[in-house]
Design a protein around this motif. Structure first.
Motif, PDB file in Angstrom:
ATOM      1  N   ILE A  46      -5.472 -15.027   1.373  1.00  0.00           N
ATOM      2  CA  ILE A  46      -4.140 -15.344   1.886  1.00  0.00           C
ATOM      3  C   ILE A  46      -3.788 -14.315   2.950  1.00  0.00           C
ATOM      4  N   ALA A  47      -3.648 -14.781   4.195  1.00  0.00           N
ATOM      5  CA  ALA A  47      -3.329 -13.898   5.320  1.00  0.00           C
ATOM      6  C   ALA A  47      -2.658 -14.727   6.412  1.00  0.00           C
ATOM      7  N   ASP A  48      -1.789 -14.097   7.181  1.00  0.00           N
ATOM      8  CA  ASP A  48      -1.087 -14.780   8.272  1.00  0.00           C
ATOM      9  C   ASP A  48      -0.341 -16.016   7.777  1.00  0.00           C
ATOM     10  N   GLY A  49       0.114 -15.980   6.533  1.00  0.00           N
ATOM     11  CA  GLY A  49       0.872 -17.101   5.991  1.00  0.00           C
ATOM     12  C   GLY A  49       0.034 -18.304   5.610  1.00  0.00           C
ATOM     13  N   LYS A  50      -1.295 -18.164   5.597  1.00  0.00           N
ATOM     14  CA  LYS A  50      -2.170 -19.288   5.271  1.00  0.00           C
ATOM     15  C   LYS A  50      -3.115 -18.911   4.130  1.00  0.00           C
ATOM     16  N   ARG A  51      -3.435 -19.896   3.317  1.00  0.00           N
ATOM     17  CA  ARG A  51      -4.361 -19.715   2.195  1.00  0.00           C
ATOM     18  C   ARG A  51      -5.653 -20.463   2.517  1.00  0.00           C
ATOM     19  N   LYS A  52      -6.739 -19.722   2.683  1.00  0.00           N
ATOM     20  CA  LYS A  52      -8.013 -20.315   3.061  1.00  0.00           C
ATOM     21  C   LYS A  52      -9.110 -19.816   2.127  1.00  0.00           C
ATOM     22  N   PRO A  53     -10.147 -20.625   1.901  1.00  0.00           N
ATOM     23  CA  PRO A  53     -11.252 -20.155   1.061  1.00  0.00           C
ATOM     24  C   PRO A  53     -12.077 -19.104   1.786  1.00  0.00           C
ATOM     25  N   VAL A  54     -12.542 -18.129   1.058  1.00  0.00           N
ATOM     26  CA  VAL A  54     -13.496 -17.169   1.619  1.00  0.00           C
ATOM     27  C   VAL A  54     -14.784 -17.931   1.885  1.00  0.00           C
ATOM     28  N   ARG A  55     -15.293 -17.801   3.092  1.00  0.00           N
ATOM     29  CA  ARG A  55     -16.472 -18.569   3.485  1.00  0.00           C
ATOM     30  C   ARG A  55     -17.654 -18.229   2.581  1.00  0.00           C
ATOM     31  N   ASN A  70      -6.201  -5.043  10.046  1.00  0.00           N
ATOM     32  CA  ASN A  70      -4.904  -4.437  10.377  1.00  0.00           C
ATOM     33  C   ASN A  70      -3.718  -5.317   9.991  1.00  0.00           C
ATOM     34  N   ARG A  71      -3.845  -6.030   8.892  1.00  0.00           N
ATOM     35  CA  ARG A  71      -2.739  -6.827   8.371  1.00  0.00           C
ATOM     36  C   ARG A  71      -2.956  -7.059   6.885  1.00  0.00           C
ATOM     37  N   LEU A  78      -4.341  -5.909   0.352  1.00  0.00           N
ATOM     38  CA  LEU A  78      -5.312  -5.031   0.996  1.00  0.00           C
ATOM     39  C   LEU A  78      -5.127  -5.088   2.512  1.00  0.00           C
ATOM     40  N   VAL A  79      -5.268  -3.935   3.182  1.00  0.00           N
ATOM     41  CA  VAL A  79      -5.277  -3.877   4.645  1.00  0.00           C
ATOM     42  C   VAL A  79      -6.604  -3.247   5.078  1.00  0.00           C
ATOM     43  N   VAL A  80      -7.426  -4.047   5.768  1.00  0.00           N
ATOM     44  CA  VAL A  80      -8.697  -3.549   6.301  1.00  0.00           C
ATOM     45  C   VAL A  80      -8.435  -3.039   7.717  1.00  0.00           C
ATOM     46  N   LEU A 132     -17.056 -15.740  15.659  1.00  0.00           N
ATOM     47  CA  LEU A 132     -15.892 -15.259  14.917  1.00  0.00           C
ATOM     48  C   LEU A 132     -15.260 -14.142  15.744  1.00  0.00           C
ATOM     49  N   PHE A 133     -13.980 -14.312  16.087  1.00  0.00           N
ATOM     50  CA  PHE A 133     -13.259 -13.286  16.836  1.00  0.00           C
ATOM     51  C   PHE A 133     -12.113 -12.781  15.978  1.00  0.00           C
ATOM     52  N   ARG A 134     -12.078 -11.457  15.787  1.00  0.00           N
ATOM     53  CA  ARG A 134     -10.990 -10.845  15.020  1.00  0.00           C
ATOM     54  C   ARG A 134     -10.247  -9.872  15.941  1.00  0.00           C
ATOM     55  N   PRO A 135      -9.035 -10.241  16.367  1.00  0.00           N
ATOM     56  CA  PRO A 135      -8.291  -9.387  17.303  1.00  0.00           C
ATOM     57  C   PRO A 135      -7.916  -8.049  16.684  1.00  0.00           C
ATOM     58  N   GLY A 136      -7.997  -6.999  17.498  1.00  0.00           N
ATOM     59  CA  GLY A 136      -7.687  -5.652  17.047  1.00  0.00           C
ATOM     60  C   GLY A 136      -6.240  -5.276  17.281  1.00  0.00           C
TER      61      GLY A 136
END
Length: 278
Positions: free
Chosen positions: A36-45, A66-67, A90-92, A187-191
């Motif tokens: 659950i992140a950014d207000g959305k619930r998604k399965p871990v790939r 960072n969130r 958790l915040v990575v 996969l792009f993860r913004p910093g």
């Protein structure tokens, strides 16, 4: 009792999270692991409808950085019956954005918002200067009426996402080129430097064309630009069907083809592939 804990895992090649699941009970449990992140619930790939026995560990290579992220374990069936458990938030942390082949974490590369030294791969000026959110629409004229009917669909996620990059290092340019040529799915993860753009923390994107622009390499320089635009898509999955029976196994069980047909009566072709012995 089921317990779930999550932590940031150290080491290369990219930021990642580890999820520990304990207390499922002895025996097979069918489990979903959700993020659950950014207000959305998604399965871990790779962690949907997986089998665990008492305890297990899952690595999330797609975790937003960072969130706040919360992991939830959903037990569909098992020794203790259906159940749910949630880990603490958790915040990575990560100092840069990250780009990688979603199936090969070893290809991950840090992408900076601006160049700090020659070895950096950085986003160029045009990058993320505009974000497009399109929707399918259709207009139908009505005979005798000057106002047509308008039909519309769901507005899509970011399209034409400009991630134009540059580098002043021949070594880093080679790494980037190898990544861009190896796949069209990323996969792009913004910093943290891109926090003001309000992008989702984990974005799967498709790029049909990457254009290499050697600025000064023809006369001994090392500046290379990459024009790179992509569309946001759902997370890719990899499904592999493998045979667990040989032709020899089937030949031993059945003398004639008619016997094989009788054993497979009422079953599908996929059923036969999974268990050709009936």
């Amino acid at each position: 009792m089921i317990a779930v804990t999550a932590e940031q895992l150290p080491g290369d090649p990219a930021p990642k999270a580890g999820i520990s699941v304990t207390g499922l009970g002895i025996g097979s449990s069918l489990v979903n692991v959700w993020r659950i992140a950014d207000g959305k619930r998604k399965p871990v790939r790779g962690a949907r409808r997986i089998t665990m026995n008492d305890a297990s560990f899952v690595t999330d290579w797609d975790v937003p950085t960072n969130r706040s992220v919360v992991y939830e374990v959903e037990v569909l069936s098992g020794p203790g019956g259906p159940a749910r458990a949630t880990a603490e938030s958790l915040v990575v942390e990560a100092a840069s954005s990250w780009l990688m082949d979603p199936f090969v974490p070893q290809t991950a590369m840090p992408i900076l918002g601006q160049r700090k030294q020659n070895g950096d791969v950085y986003l160029r000026g045009p990058a993320l200067s505009a974000l497009e959110y399109s929707a399918d629409t259709s207009i139908f004229n009505i005979m005798g009426d000057n106002e047509p009917i308008g039909l519309f669909g769901q507005r899509m996620a970011e399209k034409g996402l400009d991630l134009s990059m540059g580098t002043r290092s021949a070594e880093e340019n080679k790494r980037l080129k190898n990544l861009l040529l190896s796949t069209s799915s990323f996969l792009f993860r913004p910093g943290p430097e891109l926090a003001g753009v309000e992008l989702e923390g984990s974005m799967f994107i498709l790029n049909p064309t990457a254009v290499q622009v050697p600025i000064d390499t023809l006369w001994g320089g090392e500046i290379t630009w990459w024009d790179f635009k992509a569309d946001t898509v759902k997370a890719p999955t990899l499904k592999v069907l493998t045979a667990t029976f040989t032709y020899g196994d089937v030949k031993i069980m059945f003398t004639t083809y008619g016997q094989k047909q009788a054993a497979m009566a009422g079953r599908t072709y996929l059923d036969d592939l999974k268990n050709p012995l009936g």
